[in-house]
Scaffold this motif. Structure first.
Motif, mmCIF file in Angstrom:
data_model
loop_
_atom_site.group_PDB
_atom_site.id
_atom_site.type_symbol
_atom_site.label_atom_id
_atom_site.label_comp_id
_atom_site.label_asym_id
_atom_site.label_seq_id
_atom_site.Cartn_x
_atom_site.Cartn_y
_atom_site.Cartn_z
ATOM 1 N N LEU A 16 0.836 -1.137 0.088
ATOM 2 C CA LEU A 16 -0.063 0.023 0.005
ATOM 3 C C LEU A 16 0.773 1.227 0.102
ATOM 4 O O LEU A 16 0.622 2.096 -0.648
ATOM 5 C CB LEU A 16 -0.849 -0.005 1.191
ATOM 6 C CG LEU A 16 -1.850 1.351 1.300
ATOM 7 C CD1 LEU A 16 -2.671 1.415 0.262
ATOM 8 C CD2 LEU A 16 -2.621 1.090 2.661
ATOM 9 N N ALA A 17 1.994 1.353 0.834
ATOM 10 C CA ALA A 17 2.652 2.512 0.783
ATOM 11 C C ALA A 17 3.660 2.548 -0.593
ATOM 12 O O ALA A 17 3.539 3.931 -1.098
ATOM 13 C CB ALA A 17 3.863 2.091 1.884
ATOM 14 N N GLY A 18 3.834 1.494 -1.142
ATOM 15 C CA GLY A 18 4.587 1.644 -2.445
ATOM 16 C C GLY A 18 3.611 2.067 -3.496
ATOM 17 O O GLY A 18 4.063 3.191 -4.210
ATOM 18 N N LEU A 19 2.562 1.640 -3.394
ATOM 19 C CA LEU A 19 1.534 2.268 -4.342
ATOM 20 C C LEU A 19 1.233 3.859 -4.399
ATOM 21 O O LEU A 19 1.362 4.549 -5.391
ATOM 22 C CB LEU A 19 0.073 1.636 -4.338
ATOM 23 C CG LEU A 19 0.208 0.113 -4.934
ATOM 24 C CD1 LEU A 19 -1.174 -0.714 -4.407
ATOM 25 C CD2 LEU A 19 0.278 0.028 -6.416
ATOM 26 N N THR A 20 1.128 4.010 -3.038
ATOM 27 C CA THR A 20 0.705 5.482 -2.818
ATOM 28 C C THR A 20 1.894 6.461 -3.030
ATOM 29 O O THR A 20 1.690 7.527 -3.755
ATOM 30 C CB THR A 20 0.147 5.762 -1.298
ATOM 31 O OG1 THR A 20 -0.865 4.710 -1.086
ATOM 32 C CG2 THR A 20 -0.163 6.985 -1.150
ATOM 33 N N VAL A 51 -2.486 5.909 -12.288
ATOM 34 C CA VAL A 51 -2.765 4.448 -11.941
ATOM 35 C C VAL A 51 -2.385 4.028 -10.851
ATOM 36 O O VAL A 51 -3.203 3.384 -9.881
ATOM 37 C CB VAL A 51 -2.234 3.739 -13.127
ATOM 38 C CG1 VAL A 51 -2.154 2.036 -12.914
ATOM 39 C CG2 VAL A 51 -2.600 3.979 -14.388
ATOM 40 N N LEU A 52 -0.990 4.536 -10.259
ATOM 41 C CA LEU A 52 -0.571 4.004 -9.029
ATOM 42 C C LEU A 52 -1.392 4.704 -7.962
ATOM 43 O O LEU A 52 -1.803 3.806 -6.682
ATOM 44 C CB LEU A 52 0.737 4.377 -9.026
ATOM 45 C CG LEU A 52 1.757 3.799 -9.800
ATOM 46 C CD1 LEU A 52 3.074 4.275 -9.550
ATOM 47 C CD2 LEU A 52 1.715 2.045 -9.201
ATOM 48 N N VAL A 53 -1.869 5.794 -7.952
ATOM 49 C CA VAL A 53 -2.845 6.429 -6.675
ATOM 50 C C VAL A 53 -4.300 5.776 -6.826
ATOM 51 O O VAL A 53 -4.501 5.493 -5.611
ATOM 52 C CB VAL A 53 -2.615 8.095 -7.008
ATOM 53 C CG1 VAL A 53 -3.637 8.652 -5.956
ATOM 54 C CG2 VAL A 53 -1.392 8.685 -6.869
#
Length: 242
Positions: A16-20, A51-53
């Motif tokens: 989750l941290a990596g995506l955000t 896309v990531l956010v």
């Protein structure tokens, strides 16, 4: 429903941290590239950042609310009478375990876990007991430290065995298959099994069929159980022991 007095942590907090953070970084870099007149790479980064956010937002909703909604619906459909013996494999901080316990009167819900914090933040027995007390079901719950590949229970002990996003954490295919076989072993005749996972669902179904399970099916749990998008959708594996 989500009980505000309980704390079930976050699934795979590093993901989750990596995506955000990755999405925010790409959006920031896109803004810089637009500013210096490099529109093509800026657009690429802009799209990637969005896309990531969005993936991070979907992931957060699933872990904080969506999976609660899905499991409430699944347990309601089972029509528990209240006297069942229930086992949750990889129970973590107790989301599914305690929802099942809330539907019991004279029955009991047992959770087993190795209490890894890599796969769920703050995962430990104390946190699960705190949630059990917050949910008002501590008198109907037992917690066991153990490996789902070698369950410390007799054959035909439980009326219902559940598992949510736990078996895929076993790295070896044969280990995952053994966990599924163990889940089936401890089911009583007529008992039900429900495994929610976003990998290997078809293989779990094959193993259960080999074990002699009846009414084996795999079905998609919908967007509320997406961990970042449709590429990480969650499926339910269901069966009954004849």
């Amino acid at each position: 429903m989500v009980n505000p007095r309980a704390n079930y942590g976050v699934d795979a907090p590093g993901v989750l941290a990596g995506l955000t953070l990755g999405g925010i970084a790409e959006l920031a870099l896109a803004a810089v590239l637009f500013g210096i007149g490099w529109p093509i790479p800026a657009v690429v980064l802009l799209v990637g950042g969005i896309v990531l956010v969005v993936g991070g937002a979907l992931f957060a909703r699933t872990t904080l609310r969506g999976k609660f909604e899905v499991w409430d619906a699944e347990l309601d459909r089972l029509g528990l009478t209240g006297d069942e013996q229930v086992l949750d494999l990889g129970c973590g901080r107790g989301l599914v375990l305690l929802k099942a316990a809330a539907r019991l009167s004279s029955g009991r819900a047992t959770g087993i876990d190795l209490w890894s914090t890599r796969d769920q933040s703050g995962n430990n027995q104390d946190a699960t007991w705190a949630n059990a007390r917050a949910e008002g079901v501590g008198d109907r719950v037992d917690l066991v430290t153990g490996d789902m590949r070698d369950l410390p229970f007799d054959d035909a002990t439980f009326d219902l065995v559940v598992s949510s996003l736990a078996i895929h954490n076993i790295p070896q295919e044969e280990g995952r298959a053994e966990a599924v076989r163990e889940a089936f072993r401890v089911l009583k005749p007529g008992g039900l099994l429900r495994i929610a996972d976003f990998r290997n669902a078809r293989r779990y179904a094959e193993v259960l069929t080999e074990c002699g399970a009846a009414d084996v099916e795999v079905y998609d749990l919908g967007w509320r159980f997406w961990y970042g998008g449709p590429h990480a959708r969650t499926s339910m594996v269901a069966c009954r022991r004849p």
